[in-house]
Design a protein around this motif. Sequence first.
Motif, short mmCIF file in Angstrom:
data_model
loop_
_atom_site.label_atom_id
_atom_site.label_comp_id
_atom_site.label_asym_id
_atom_site.label_seq_id
_atom_site.Cartn_x
_atom_site.Cartn_y
_atom_site.Cartn_z
N LEU A 16 0.82 -1.22 0.00
CA LEU A 16 0.00 0.00 0.00
C LEU A 16 0.85 1.27 0.00
CD1 LEU A 16 -2.66 -1.14 2.62
CD2 LEU A 16 -3.02 -0.89 0.15
N GLY A 17 2.17 1.11 0.00
CA GLY A 17 3.05 2.28 0.03
C GLY A 17 3.09 2.96 1.38
N LEU A 18 2.86 2.19 2.44
CA LEU A 18 2.81 2.74 3.80
C LEU A 18 3.90 2.13 4.67
CD1 LEU A 18 -1.04 2.37 4.36
CD2 LEU A 18 0.18 4.53 4.05
N PRO A 19 4.29 2.81 5.73
CA PRO A 19 5.19 2.18 6.71
C PRO A 19 4.44 1.07 7.44
CG PRO A 19 4.39 4.27 7.56
CD PRO A 19 3.92 4.19 6.13
N SER A 20 5.16 0.12 7.99
CA SER A 20 4.52 -0.91 8.79
C SER A 20 3.76 -0.25 9.94
CB SER A 20 5.56 -1.88 9.35
OG SER A 20 6.12 -2.67 8.32
N PRO A 21 2.52 -0.65 10.17
CA PRO A 21 1.75 -0.02 11.25
C PRO A 21 2.38 -0.34 12.60
CG PRO A 21 0.60 -1.94 10.38
CD PRO A 21 1.76 -1.70 9.47
N PRO A 22 2.70 0.67 13.39
CA PRO A 22 3.32 0.43 14.70
C PRO A 22 2.31 -0.11 15.70
CG PRO A 22 2.85 2.75 14.44
CD PRO A 22 2.51 2.11 13.13
N PRO A 23 2.77 -0.80 16.74
CA PRO A 23 1.83 -1.27 17.77
C PRO A 23 1.23 -0.11 18.54
CG PRO A 23 4.12 -1.73 18.40
CD PRO A 23 4.16 -1.22 17.01
N TYR A 24 -0.06 -0.15 18.68
CA TYR A 24 -0.79 0.92 19.36
C TYR A 24 -0.25 1.17 20.77
CZ TYR A 24 -4.75 3.30 21.62
OH TYR A 24 -5.54 4.18 22.32
N LEU A 25 0.03 0.11 21.51
CA LEU A 25 0.47 0.29 22.89
C LEU A 25 1.84 0.96 22.97
CD1 LEU A 25 -0.71 -2.97 24.71
CD2 LEU A 25 -1.85 -0.76 24.48
N ALA A 26 2.65 0.80 21.93
CA ALA A 26 3.94 1.48 21.92
C ALA A 26 3.74 2.98 21.80
CB ALA A 26 4.80 0.97 20.76
N LEU A 27 2.76 3.38 21.00
CA LEU A 27 2.54 4.81 20.77
C LEU A 27 1.95 5.48 22.01
CD1 LEU A 27 1.13 4.79 17.12
CD2 LEU A 27 3.50 4.99 17.90
N ILE A 28 0.98 4.83 22.65
CA ILE A 28 0.34 5.50 23.78
C ILE A 28 1.13 5.36 25.07
CG2 ILE A 28 -1.95 5.18 22.76
CD1 ILE A 28 -2.45 3.11 25.04
N SER A 29 2.21 4.57 25.04
CA SER A 29 3.01 4.44 26.25
C SER A 29 3.83 5.69 26.53
CB SER A 29 3.95 3.23 26.15
OG SER A 29 4.94 3.45 25.16
N ASN A 30 3.98 6.54 25.51
CA ASN A 30 4.70 7.79 25.67
C ASN A 30 3.70 8.90 25.93
OD1 ASN A 30 6.13 10.23 25.30
ND2 ASN A 30 7.60 9.24 23.93
N SER A 31 3.59 9.33 27.17
CA SER A 31 2.54 10.29 27.54
C SER A 31 2.67 11.61 26.80
CB SER A 31 2.57 10.55 29.06
OG SER A 31 3.84 11.05 29.45
N SER A 32 3.88 11.99 26.43
CA SER A 32 4.07 13.26 25.72
C SER A 32 3.67 13.17 24.25
CB SER A 32 5.53 13.72 25.82
OG SER A 32 6.38 12.80 25.14
N GLU A 33 3.52 11.94 23.74
CA GLU A 33 3.21 11.76 22.32
C GLU A 33 1.81 11.22 22.07
OE1 GLU A 33 4.90 12.53 19.73
OE2 GLU A 33 6.91 12.97 20.48
N ARG A 34 1.14 10.72 23.10
CA ARG A 34 -0.10 9.98 22.85
C ARG A 34 -1.20 10.82 22.23
NH1 ARG A 34 -1.83 8.05 28.78
NH2 ARG A 34 0.31 7.28 28.60
#
Length: 370
Positions: A90-108
């Motif tokens: 699809l021309g996209l980056p591999s979808p990252p794990p959701y829990l990895a993204l929300i584990s960073n409070s400054s980025e969630r």
Amino acid sequence: MKMGCSWVCATSGFWVVLLVLSRLSCSEGQVVPALFVLGDSIVDVGNNNYLALSVAKAVLPYYGLDFPTKKPNGRFTNGKNSADFMAEKLGLPSPPPYLALISNSSERNNSSLFLTGVSFASGGAGIFDGNDEKFEQSIPLKDQVGAFVAVHDNLTQHMGSPGAQQHVAKSLFLFVIGNNDLFDYSKSSDLQKQYTPQQYVDRMASSLKDQLKRLHSYDARKFVFAGLPPIGCTPARRNWNETGGCREDQNSWARMYNEALLAMLNGLKSELNDISYSYLDLYNIVQEFIQNPSAYGFTEVKAACCGLGNLRAVVPCLPISEYCPNRRDHLFWDSVHPTEATHRIFIDKAFNGSQYTYPMGVHQLAAVET
């Protein structure tokens, strides 16, 4: 959904950096805005690594042996899995794990993290809430959908309602789930007394339908579904059989579910005529691999690549285990999961369209106007 700080570990910075870099390199040639992945260990890209109580984690050697990093990363295979290959197509980056993204409070609350998609998939997850979910071993489907609702709210906050609606409607939702529900059924005399196989798979399809309608209410319109493979032909199930043959009772349940799934999807299309979908017939693809392995580059379709004992399926893929030198010629990586090579063929067949896709291939689905 329980996702407090006790459930996550402090490695999300790696994912944030990787996501930014991959977006910079993959922004051209995107076929759809985003890919959202829901399912089990076949497409988990690391969510279970953030479940503190879970033992269902692909964190030991030799998982990740053929991944670019050469290290375990939460994928239950030797390299990339179907979610990675679908994103590439699809021309996209591999979808990252959701829990990895929300584990960073400054980025969630940073909507850019979710723009090209997220994986909610979790090893051990099912359509139903089984014991794995009760003891926080995995994330059941209803909670994966709940996590998407949170992502949708975030996108709406930052893009506005019309922008988020259009973004999500044009995106793809990949579903690979149901294996664990049938494994649970096979192990539970109580479930088998309570439901016939047909009643059980009908309940699976009905429960999945409820979650699809929930996603539809949050603008999801394009879906990709992988049917169940012949689960009785995995090394783990063959090992139960004195002859080493497939467990045909479990294969029949998989066929029943696939029929129930297709009937449900046809009915749902009548109810919600603005949805479109692509169904991948994994059952017959894997049967083709088993019956004609050389046509696909396989020389071993019964035994696992990594493990010990009969069919390398008695002892799982642990650091004490042996692994095959050529992973490309094996259908199975461990006692239940495919190799990277198998994942690649799955997505090639799904994307381009073939006799194994219905009613259209993923590339055609991506082009459907919403």
